[in-house]
Design an enzyme around this catalytic site. Structure first.
Site, short mmCIF file in Angstrom:
data_model
loop_
_atom_site.label_atom_id
_atom_site.label_comp_id
_atom_site.label_asym_id
_atom_site.label_seq_id
_atom_site.Cartn_x
_atom_site.Cartn_y
_atom_site.Cartn_z
N SER A 140 0.87 -1.18 0.00
CA SER A 140 0.00 0.00 0.00
C SER A 140 0.90 1.23 0.00
O SER A 140 2.04 1.18 0.47
CB SER A 140 -0.85 0.02 1.28
OG SER A 140 -1.48 1.28 1.45
N TYR A 154 -1.74 -0.67 10.55
CA TYR A 154 -1.93 -1.05 9.14
C TYR A 154 -0.70 -0.65 8.32
O TYR A 154 -0.15 -1.46 7.55
CB TYR A 154 -3.19 -0.38 8.60
CG TYR A 154 -3.45 -0.62 7.13
CD1 TYR A 154 -4.08 -1.80 6.71
CD2 TYR A 154 -3.07 0.30 6.16
CE1 TYR A 154 -4.32 -2.03 5.36
CE2 TYR A 154 -3.30 0.07 4.81
CZ TYR A 154 -3.92 -1.09 4.41
OH TYR A 154 -4.15 -1.32 3.07
N1 LIG Z 1 -8.64 -0.46 -1.49
C1 LIG Z 1 -7.58 0.28 -1.25
O1 LIG Z 1 -7.61 1.51 -1.34
C2 LIG Z 1 -6.27 -0.37 -0.91
C3 LIG Z 1 -5.12 0.43 -0.91
C4 LIG Z 1 -3.90 -0.14 -0.62
C5 LIG Z 1 -3.82 -1.49 -0.35
N2 LIG Z 1 -4.96 -2.25 -0.33
C6 LIG Z 1 -4.83 -3.67 -0.01
O2 LIG Z 1 -5.51 -4.43 -0.99
C7 LIG Z 1 -5.89 -5.68 -0.40
C8 LIG Z 1 -7.35 -5.95 -0.75
O3 LIG Z 1 -8.17 -5.03 -0.05
P1 LIG Z 1 -9.52 -4.42 -0.64
O4 LIG Z 1 -9.33 -2.97 -0.72
O5 LIG Z 1 -9.94 -5.18 -1.83
O6 LIG Z 1 -10.50 -4.66 0.60
P2 LIG Z 1 -11.75 -5.62 0.80
O7 LIG Z 1 -12.76 -5.40 -0.27
O8 LIG Z 1 -12.15 -5.43 2.22
O9 LIG Z 1 -11.13 -7.09 0.58
C9 LIG Z 1 -10.34 -7.70 1.56
C10 LIG Z 1 -10.27 -9.18 1.23
O10 LIG Z 1 -9.41 -9.83 2.18
C11 LIG Z 1 -10.08 -10.96 2.69
N3 LIG Z 1 -9.64 -11.24 4.05
C12 LIG Z 1 -9.62 -10.38 5.10
N4 LIG Z 1 -9.19 -11.01 6.20
C13 LIG Z 1 -8.93 -12.30 5.84
C14 LIG Z 1 -8.47 -13.44 6.53
N5 LIG Z 1 -8.17 -13.41 7.85
N6 LIG Z 1 -8.33 -14.60 5.85
C15 LIG Z 1 -8.62 -14.65 4.54
N7 LIG Z 1 -9.06 -13.60 3.81
C16 LIG Z 1 -9.21 -12.45 4.47
C17 LIG Z 1 -11.56 -10.63 2.62
O11 LIG Z 1 -12.32 -11.82 2.52
P3 LIG Z 1 -13.18 -12.50 3.69
O12 LIG Z 1 -13.71 -11.41 4.56
O13 LIG Z 1 -14.23 -13.25 2.93
O14 LIG Z 1 -12.20 -13.40 4.37
C18 LIG Z 1 -11.63 -9.86 1.31
O15 LIG Z 1 -11.75 -10.76 0.24
C19 LIG Z 1 -5.61 -5.56 1.09
O16 LIG Z 1 -4.38 -6.20 1.40
C20 LIG Z 1 -5.47 -4.07 1.30
O17 LIG Z 1 -4.67 -3.74 2.41
C21 LIG Z 1 -6.17 -1.71 -0.61
#
Ligand SMILES: NC(=O)c1ccc[n+]([C@@H]2O[C@H](COP(=O)([O-])OP(=O)(O)OC[C@H]3O[C@@H](n4cnc5c(N)ncnc54)[C@H](OP(=O)(O)O)[C@@H]3O)[C@@H](O)[C@H]2O)c1
Length: 248
Positions: A140, A154
């Site tokens: 990130s 985080y």
């Molecule tokens: N969106 C942004 O702006 C952004 C920016 C920088 C980095 N990121 C990174 O991108 C990645 C995806 O995030 P997102 O933005 O797509 O958020 P999201 O829509 O909340 O997706 C998070 C995913 O992680 C899974 N997850 C969470 N805890 C878990 C666990 N203990 N075991 C297995 N799966 C787990 C969730 O599935 P379940 O709840 O079904 O397990 C969900 O599929 C993350 O690593 C986040 O830090 C996102």
């Protein structure tokens, strides 16, 4: 071409959209998350849109190492091999340090860092055995600085996974294993819902396409989407801490 792709955190947000993009490119998928119903719905959607591909799913909690090791081995066996693993599962549930919410910060660290370590161990075990593979780490922009308030833990986990990825890259430089670290800016997902009024937040589909482009090129690192986050990322690195504390 990396034909068989495992994605964790595939039940929503960036991970689910990555699955749609790779399915449209004819890749076989291994999709992991805790919410089985979401994975089943996504598999049905992908197979009906792209009947030629294989989509395997596995319910697992990345914070439970044995579930990661068993799950990855089972998915590798089901698809025949794993050619690319995308370490994407993550949560952003932290609270300011010292405010009585160690539980929330611990969950963030166990999922985003310890869980990522387990995923790297499991992925590298199969890549080392095959002599090739592509490890993708979703860090990130938050990795670039220590950040205040709800994102302190985080940001530390995201700096940690970027460092972990660089170490693995150093370890495998003269091999056919590649390691890519992506540094996403703010993108709509369940973590950053569309109701968020921040005008800078990137739309999911075009943002994820830039992530796919960087992955397919197997670049060592990339800020995604490049606009506006590459410029903001560079600014973050040199900003005085007083500005970081106020605006980030
Ligand atoms: N969106 C942004 O702006 C952004 C920016 C920088 C980095 N990121 C990174 O991108 C990645 C995806 O995030 P997102 O933005 O797509 O958020 P999201 O829509 O909340 O997706 C998070 C995913 O992680 C899974 N997850 C969470 N805890 C878990 C666990 N203990 N075991 C297995 N799966 C787990 C969730 O599935 P379940 O709840 O079904 O397990 C969900 O599929 C993350 O690593 C986040 O830090 C996102």
């Amino acid at each position: 071409m990396r034909r068989n792709i495992l994605i964790t955190g595939a039940s929503s947000g960036l991970g689910a959209q990555m699955a749609r993009e790779f399915a449209a490119r004819g890749r076989n998928l291994a999709l992991c998350a805790r919410r089985t119903d979401r994975l089943e719905e996504l598999r049905t959607e992908l197979i009906s849109a792209h009947p030629g591909i294989t989509v395997a799913i596995r319910t697992l909690d990345v914070a439970v190492p044995d579930q990661v090791f068993d799950g990855f081995r089972a998915l590798a066996a089901e698809l025949g091999s794993l050619d690319r693993v995308i370490v994407n599962a993550g949560v952003g549930k932290g609270q300011p340090i010292g405010t009585g919410r160690f539980d929330a910060n611990l969950q963030t660290v166990q999922t985003n860092f310890v869980g990522a370590l387990a995923q790297c161990e499991a992925a590298m075990e199969t890549f080392r055995a095959n002599g090739t593979g592509h490890l993708v780490m979703i860090s990130s922009l938050a990795a670039f600085r220590g950040l205040p308030r709800n994102v302190t833990a985080y940001a530390a986990t995201k700096a940690g996974v970027a460092s972990l990825a660089e170490g693995i890259r150093a370890d495998t430089l003269r091999t056919r294993i590649r390691v890519t670290t992506l540094f996403p800016g703010y993108i709509h997902s369940e973590m950053n819902p569309e109701s968020d009024p921040n005008p800078l937040i990137s739309r999911t589909v075009p943002a994820v396409r830039t992530m796919i482009t960087a992955m397919e090129r197997e670049v060592p690192t990339a800020i995604v989407p490049p606009w506006p986050w590459a410029i903001l990322g560079r600014a973050m690195k040199i900003m005085p801490l007083s500005l970081v504390a106020r605006f980030l």
